[in-house]
Design a protein around this motif. Sequence first.
Motif, short mmCIF file in Angstrom:
data_model
loop_
_atom_site.label_atom_id
_atom_site.label_comp_id
_atom_site.label_asym_id
_atom_site.label_seq_id
_atom_site.Cartn_x
_atom_site.Cartn_y
_atom_site.Cartn_z
N THR A 101 1.77 5.06 -6.16
CA THR A 101 0.57 5.27 -5.90
C THR A 101 0.18 5.74 -4.55
O THR A 101 -0.69 6.89 -4.48
CB THR A 101 -0.33 4.03 -6.45
OG1 THR A 101 0.22 3.72 -7.89
CG2 THR A 101 -1.79 4.34 -6.21
N ILE A 102 0.50 4.98 -3.60
CA ILE A 102 0.07 5.54 -2.10
C ILE A 102 0.76 6.88 -2.02
O ILE A 102 -0.07 7.71 -1.24
CB ILE A 102 0.64 4.23 -1.35
CG1 ILE A 102 -0.09 3.13 -1.52
CG2 ILE A 102 0.78 4.88 0.32
CD1 ILE A 102 0.48 2.10 -0.60
N TRP A 103 2.08 6.94 -2.41
CA TRP A 103 2.52 8.42 -2.06
C TRP A 103 1.85 9.55 -2.81
O TRP A 103 1.38 10.70 -2.15
CB TRP A 103 4.00 8.54 -2.53
CG TRP A 103 4.65 9.71 -2.56
CD1 TRP A 103 4.87 10.65 -3.23
CD2 TRP A 103 5.21 10.20 -1.21
NE1 TRP A 103 5.68 11.81 -2.67
CE2 TRP A 103 6.02 11.59 -1.50
CE3 TRP A 103 5.50 9.61 -0.05
CZ2 TRP A 103 6.70 12.16 -0.71
CZ3 TRP A 103 6.04 10.59 0.96
CH2 TRP A 103 6.82 11.43 0.67
N PHE A 104 1.38 9.45 -4.13
CA PHE A 104 0.59 10.61 -4.60
C PHE A 104 -0.83 10.70 -4.03
O PHE A 104 -1.22 11.74 -4.00
CB PHE A 104 0.50 10.34 -6.12
CG PHE A 104 1.63 10.48 -6.86
CD1 PHE A 104 2.54 11.57 -6.62
CD2 PHE A 104 2.37 9.62 -7.67
CE1 PHE A 104 3.67 11.94 -7.26
CE2 PHE A 104 3.41 9.81 -8.35
CZ PHE A 104 4.11 10.85 -8.35
N ALA A 105 -1.43 9.52 -3.55
CA ALA A 105 -2.73 9.50 -3.00
C ALA A 105 -2.62 10.15 -1.60
O ALA A 105 -3.59 11.29 -1.45
CB ALA A 105 -3.19 7.96 -2.67
N LEU A 106 -1.56 10.06 -0.93
CA LEU A 106 -1.41 10.79 0.52
C LEU A 106 -1.01 12.14 0.22
O LEU A 106 -1.63 12.98 1.06
CB LEU A 106 -0.28 9.87 1.32
CG LEU A 106 -0.67 8.38 1.56
CD1 LEU A 106 0.59 8.07 2.48
CD2 LEU A 106 -1.71 8.74 3.00
N ASP A 116 -2.32 13.82 -2.34
CA ASP A 116 -3.53 14.58 -2.36
C ASP A 116 -4.48 14.68 -1.15
O ASP A 116 -5.23 15.71 -1.18
CB ASP A 116 -4.36 13.73 -3.54
CG ASP A 116 -3.54 13.83 -4.95
OD1 ASP A 116 -2.69 14.79 -5.04
OD2 ASP A 116 -3.88 13.00 -5.80
N ILE A 117 -4.56 13.61 -0.34
CA ILE A 117 -5.32 13.83 0.73
C ILE A 117 -4.70 14.93 1.74
O ILE A 117 -5.50 15.70 2.08
CB ILE A 117 -5.09 12.41 1.54
CG1 ILE A 117 -6.02 11.38 0.68
CG2 ILE A 117 -5.91 12.62 2.94
CD1 ILE A 117 -5.83 9.95 1.29
N THR A 150 -3.16 17.56 0.81
CA THR A 150 -3.45 18.89 0.18
C THR A 150 -5.05 19.28 0.02
O THR A 150 -5.24 20.22 0.31
CB THR A 150 -3.19 18.60 -1.51
OG1 THR A 150 -1.86 18.32 -1.65
CG2 THR A 150 -3.50 19.94 -2.19
#
Length: 96
Positions: free
Chosen positions: A83-88, A90-91, A93
């Motif tokens: 979750t943290i990896w995908f959130a980072l 997206d940020i 991007t």
Amino acid sequence: MGDSKDEDEKFQEELIGLDPQDPETKAFADHLDRMQRQRPGYTVEGYLDGVRDFADSANRTTGHQRLVAVIVVGLMLLGVLLTIWFALGDIVTIIF
């Protein structure tokens, strides 16, 4: 947990005839205390108490039950890391 005097008074009926100094009797009294403990519902403190109880139970177990507890914790940590990896991602991007 609590004062041993309070536990003796609280579970006096359940512990009739048992030696109060016996480690198994103390463990049984601790078990009764955990079973009757009231937690606040839907609060951070209630959730953290549940996590603490899970960790204590996992530390007391051996064999397959401990392995399952370790796998459950590992899967939860993997979910948090993803979750943290995908959130980072997206940020990054959005910013660039």
